[in-house]
Write a protein that holds these residues in place. Structure first.
Motif, PDB file in Angstrom:
ATOM      1  N   HIS A   1       6.614   3.432  -6.729  1.00  0.00           N
ATOM      2  CA  HIS A   1       7.371   2.306  -6.194  1.00  0.00           C
ATOM      3  C   HIS A   1       8.821   2.698  -5.892  1.00  0.00           C
ATOM      4  N   GLY A   2       9.249   2.418  -4.656  1.00  0.00           N
ATOM      5  CA  GLY A   2      10.653   2.600  -4.282  1.00  0.00           C
ATOM      6  C   GLY A   2      11.010   3.970  -3.780  1.00  0.00           C
ATOM      7  N   LEU A   3      10.174   4.972  -4.042  1.00  0.00           N
ATOM      8  CA  LEU A   3      10.454   6.300  -3.494  1.00  0.00           C
ATOM      9  C   LEU A   3      10.131   6.292  -2.006  1.00  0.00           C
ATOM     10  N   LEU A   4      10.970   6.936  -1.207  1.00  0.00           N
ATOM     11  CA  LEU A   4      10.946   6.730   0.239  1.00  0.00           C
ATOM     12  C   LEU A   4       9.834   7.495   0.953  1.00  0.00           C
ATOM     13  N   GLN A   5       9.378   8.576   0.351  1.00  0.00           N
ATOM     14  CA  GLN A   5       8.305   9.379   0.945  1.00  0.00           C
ATOM     15  C   GLN A   5       8.653   9.848   2.362  1.00  0.00           C
ATOM     16  N   VAL A   6       9.902  10.284   2.552  1.00  0.00           N
ATOM     17  CA  VAL A   6      10.301  10.808   3.857  1.00  0.00           C
ATOM     18  C   VAL A   6       9.508  12.088   4.143  1.00  0.00           C
ATOM     19  N   GLY A   7       8.769  12.072   5.212  1.00  0.00           N
ATOM     20  CA  GLY A   7       7.955  13.227   5.574  1.00  0.00           C
ATOM     21  C   GLY A   7       6.639  13.332   4.843  1.00  0.00           C
ATOM     22  N   THR A   8       6.371  12.410   3.912  1.00  0.00           N
ATOM     23  CA  THR A   8       5.104  12.430   3.157  1.00  0.00           C
ATOM     24  C   THR A   8       4.507  11.023   3.068  1.00  0.00           C
ATOM     25  N   PRO A   9       4.373  10.297   4.176  1.00  0.00           N
ATOM     26  CA  PRO A   9       3.897   8.911   4.089  1.00  0.00           C
ATOM     27  C   PRO A   9       2.474   8.802   3.542  1.00  0.00           C
ATOM     28  N   TRP A  10       1.707   9.882   3.619  1.00  0.00           N
ATOM     29  CA  TRP A  10       0.328   9.891   3.108  1.00  0.00           C
ATOM     30  C   TRP A  10       0.277   9.910   1.584  1.00  0.00           C
TER      31      TRP A  10
ATOM     32  N   VAL B   1      -4.321  15.064  -5.571  1.00  0.00           N
ATOM     33  CA  VAL B   1      -3.024  15.587  -6.001  1.00  0.00           C
ATOM     34  C   VAL B   1      -1.944  15.043  -5.062  1.00  0.00           C
ATOM     35  N   TYR B   2      -1.013  14.282  -5.633  1.00  0.00           N
ATOM     36  CA  TYR B   2       0.138  13.758  -4.896  1.00  0.00           C
ATOM     37  C   TYR B   2       1.310  14.715  -5.083  1.00  0.00           C
ATOM     38  N   ASN B   3       2.073  14.932  -4.032  1.00  0.00           N
ATOM     39  CA  ASN B   3       3.229  15.828  -4.113  1.00  0.00           C
ATOM     40  C   ASN B   3       4.334  15.258  -3.236  1.00  0.00           C
ATOM     41  N   PHE B   4       5.425  14.838  -3.845  1.00  0.00           N
ATOM     42  CA  PHE B   4       6.488  14.160  -3.107  1.00  0.00           C
ATOM     43  C   PHE B   4       7.835  14.445  -3.773  1.00  0.00           C
ATOM     44  N   LYS B   5       8.898  14.130  -3.052  1.00  0.00           N
ATOM     45  CA  LYS B   5      10.244  14.429  -3.523  1.00  0.00           C
ATOM     46  C   LYS B   5      10.842  13.245  -4.269  1.00  0.00           C
ATOM     47  N   ALA B   6      11.570  13.552  -5.313  1.00  0.00           N
ATOM     48  CA  ALA B   6      12.354  12.533  -6.019  1.00  0.00           C
ATOM     49  C   ALA B   6      13.603  12.278  -5.179  1.00  0.00           C
ATOM     50  N   ASP B   7      13.431  11.480  -4.107  1.00  0.00           N
ATOM     51  CA  ASP B   7      14.481  11.337  -3.102  1.00  0.00           C
ATOM     52  C   ASP B   7      15.479  10.230  -3.421  1.00  0.00           C
ATOM     53  N   MET B   8      15.244   9.485  -4.497  1.00  0.00           N
ATOM     54  CA  MET B   8      16.207   8.503  -5.001  1.00  0.00           C
ATOM     55  C   MET B   8      16.424   8.798  -6.484  1.00  0.00           C
ATOM     56  N   TYR B   9      17.485   8.237  -7.070  1.00  0.00           N
ATOM     57  CA  TYR B   9      17.659   8.398  -8.519  1.00  0.00           C
ATOM     58  C   TYR B   9      17.883   7.035  -9.161  1.00  0.00           C
ATOM     59  N   GLY B  10      17.434   6.954 -10.403  1.00  0.00           N
ATOM     60  CA  GLY B  10      17.529   5.692 -11.124  1.00  0.00           C
ATOM     61  C   GLY B  10      16.210   5.360 -11.787  1.00  0.00           C
ATOM     62  N   THR B  11      15.828   4.076 -11.708  1.00  0.00           N
ATOM     63  CA  THR B  11      14.722   3.558 -12.501  1.00  0.00           C
ATOM     64  C   THR B  11      13.658   2.954 -11.596  1.00  0.00           C
ATOM     65  N   THR B  12      12.396   3.286 -11.859  1.00  0.00           N
ATOM     66  CA  THR B  12      11.309   2.646 -11.123  1.00  0.00           C
ATOM     67  C   THR B  12      10.023   2.758 -11.922  1.00  0.00           C
ATOM     68  N   TRP B  13       8.886   2.592 -11.241  1.00  0.00           N
ATOM     69  CA  TRP B  13       7.594   2.620 -11.918  1.00  0.00           C
ATOM     70  C   TRP B  13       6.525   3.051 -10.941  1.00  0.00           C
ATOM     71  N   TYR B  14       5.391   3.457 -11.494  1.00  0.00           N
ATOM     72  CA  TYR B  14       4.214   3.726 -10.668  1.00  0.00           C
ATOM     73  C   TYR B  14       3.137   2.725 -11.067  1.00  0.00           C
ATOM     74  N   HIS B  15       2.261   2.433 -10.114  1.00  0.00           N
ATOM     75  CA  HIS B  15       1.172   1.502 -10.430  1.00  0.00           C
ATOM     76  C   HIS B  15       0.035   1.694  -9.441  1.00  0.00           C
ATOM     77  N   SER B  16      -1.160   1.325  -9.857  1.00  0.00           N
ATOM     78  CA  SER B  16      -2.277   1.318  -8.922  1.00  0.00           C
ATOM     79  C   SER B  16      -1.979   0.328  -7.814  1.00  0.00           C
ATOM     80  N   HIS B  17      -2.359   0.711  -6.575  1.00  0.00           N
ATOM     81  CA  HIS B  17      -2.233  -0.222  -5.448  1.00  0.00           C
ATOM     82  C   HIS B  17      -3.617  -0.590  -4.910  1.00  0.00           C
TER      83      HIS B  17
END
Length: 528
Positions: A67-76, A95-111
């Motif tokens: 949630h909230g990570l922008l996934q620039v270049g990795t929309p998949w 296997v998901y592979n993405f950049k920590a392109d923001m900093y701070g607090t968030t969460w992951y969840h099933s969609h």
């Protein structure tokens, strides 16, 4: 722009069924690595995050959204089935592979459907520049309404036109429950979360609303908060006694420990009661508590402090005023965006039951045909029920979102962006922008309930189209998105077609197509 640390942090997650009882009441839940909440993902700003996700569910797909990570270049890798990927089939791995392109607090969840309401979620902390002074980081504090029925039963209630009522409210996955109020297996005094304070110190609290439906009112008896960030966006600090969080919203706050040695206080998360608050609860246990103990206090004794939350605060179903929430680093949105779209949120009958519509269509996704992959293949004609808004190559998009429903606010979340919140109010937007040179930016904003049948509430948001992808824009109430309150924002399709998709996208769809050739997914809702 995020730095490039050259470091990859790796996690290995398994999503599975498990009986859980975070408040003492046993229910059929979903867990990540055998735990609710799931393990914390921790990284530094600019790291790559690699998460191997195994689906150990026997008769349904899954996916995880960051949630909230922008996934620039990795929309998949955004983790939304029927949009950026096919679901992970039972017994399969992605296997998901993405950049920590923001900093701070968030969460992951099933969609996948409303699986996260069953427990498939966990916190994410991304460390970056320190934006305020504090002595100790207490880490994530997750606030979650809680239901004693399994998630699929609740989705079925929703799709029959009903309204699931929450049974409890958890702080960091813990609460007590009055066992006399349930016929289910129940252990009294299951236990609450506990925190240690030392007089005079300043503590960072990373608040996350991981609820299915509830608007959380967070307080600590006898203490005030300095708010330093909303979602992933640092803001100019301001002081308040109550933090309002819609589903999916986060606030980083600093608390000064003003209590004396040996004292103790309650931390509270309030949902209110149905009709006397902003959430749909059964009224048995709408207030979640945790205990704060100062140095020398007896941690076996419960606090005796009293709440300072007022009825007016509890029944205000909106975020703090935009005039108070000013971004620390100013970014001025375009005064005249390239395109503007008005979107009406309506609750009406589909001929069988009442469901949610955005501009005359109620969303229903196709797990076997992700929109992003269709765009890559130059298939740009979509079924109406996919609710695709193709904004083409426009440089900026403004959306005026009207809520015509008088009985619920909607936490509106946009993937792939931190949007500018230009205005909020009732009636018809008059074109006035709050703090036009430095608007609040975040990824979830509450649009209040309509005042009445003729006076909708509205929010006005705007974002630059700088991230090619198919980005969900939806209410983050699990039951509302199940009921179709969702659109797809198609951003720069020509540039999507230039992206090189990793093989995992096709492989995941191949596995899902194989599984669905002999198994029929029980998709009774929108799919999300």
């Amino acid at each position: 722009t995020a730095p490039n640390t050259g470091r990859t942090v790796k996690y290995d997650f398994t999503v599975s069924y498990q009986q859980i009882a975070p408040d003492g009441v046993v229910k059929n839940g979903l867990v990540v690595n055998g735990a609710f909440p799931g393990p914390m993902i921790e990284a530094n700003w600019g790291d790559n995050i690699e998460v191997t996700v195994h689906n150990n569910l026997t008769d349904e797909g899954t996916s995880l959204h960051w949630h909230g990570l922008l996934q620039v270049g990795t929309p998949w890798f955004d983790g939304v089935p029927s949009v950026g990927q096919c679901p992970i089939a039972p017994g399969k791995t992605m296997v998901y592979n993405f950049k920590a392109d923001m900093y701070g607090t968030t969460w992951y969840h099933s969609h996948y459907s409303a699986q996260y309401a069953g427990g498939a979620l966990g916190p994410i902390v991304i460390h970056g520049p320190k934006i305020a002074n504090y002595d100790e980081d207490l880490g994530p504090i997750m606030l979650s309404d809680w239901y004693h029925s399994d998630y699929f039963t609740l989705v079925n209630v929703t799709m029959q036109g009903g309204l699931p009522l929450s049974n409890n409210n958890l702080i960091n996955g813990k609460a007590n429950y009055p066992c006399a109020s349930t016929s289910a297996s129940c252990t009294p005094n299951a236990g609450i979360s506990k925190f240690q304070f030392q007089t005079g110190k300043k503590y960072l609290l990373r608040l996350i609303n991981t609820s299915a439906e509830g608007i959380q009112k967070f307080t600590i008896d006898g203490h005030n908060f300095t708010v330093i960030a909303n979602d992933f966006v640092p803001i100019k600090p301001y002081t308040t006694s109550v933090i309002t969080l819609g589903v999916g919203q986060r606030s980083d706050v600093i608390v000064t420990a003003v209590g004396a040695a040996k004292s103790s206080y309650y931390m509270r998360a309030d949902l209110g009661t149905f009709g006397a608050g902003c959430s749909a609860t059964d009224g048995v246990a709408p207030e979640g508590v945790a205990a704060i103990y100062y140095q020398g206090a007896d941690t076996t004794v419960v606090p005796t402090s009293t709440s300072g939350l007022t009825t007016a605060q509890l029944t205000n179903c909106a975020n703090d005023p935009l005039s108070e929430t000013v971004a620390l680093c100013p970014i001025t949105p375009a005064a005249k965006p390239a395109t503007t779209k008005e979107i009406d949120i309506v609750f009406k009958s589909n001929g069988t039951n009442f469901v949610w519509y955005m501009n005359d269509y109620s969303f229903h996704g196709d797990y076997n045909s992700p929109v992003l992959s269709d765009v890559k293949a130059n298939n740009l004609t979509f079924p109406n029920e996919w609710n695709v808004f193709n904004f083409g190559s426009n440089s900026s998009v403004r959306m005026v979102v009207y809520n015509t429903f008088a009985f619920s606010a909607h936490p509106m979340h946009l993937h792939g962006h931190n949007y500018h919140v230009l205005a909020e109010g009732f009636g018809t937007w008059d074109g006035v922008v709050t703090n036009p040179n430095n608007t609040q930016r975040r990824d979830v904003q509450l649009v209040a309930p309509a005042q009445d049948a003729n006076t909708p509430a509205y929010i006005v948001i705007q974002f630059n189209q700088d991230n090619p992808g198919v980005w969900p824009f939806h209410c983050h109430i699990a039951w509302h998105v199940s009921g179709g309150l969702y659109i797809n924002v198609l951003e720069r399709p020509a540039d999507i077609q230039k992206l090189t998709f990793p093989s995992v996208v096709a492989d995941t769809c191949s596995s899902w197509n194989t599984w669905t050739s002999t198994n029929i997914p029980d998709q009774i809702d929108s799919g999300l």
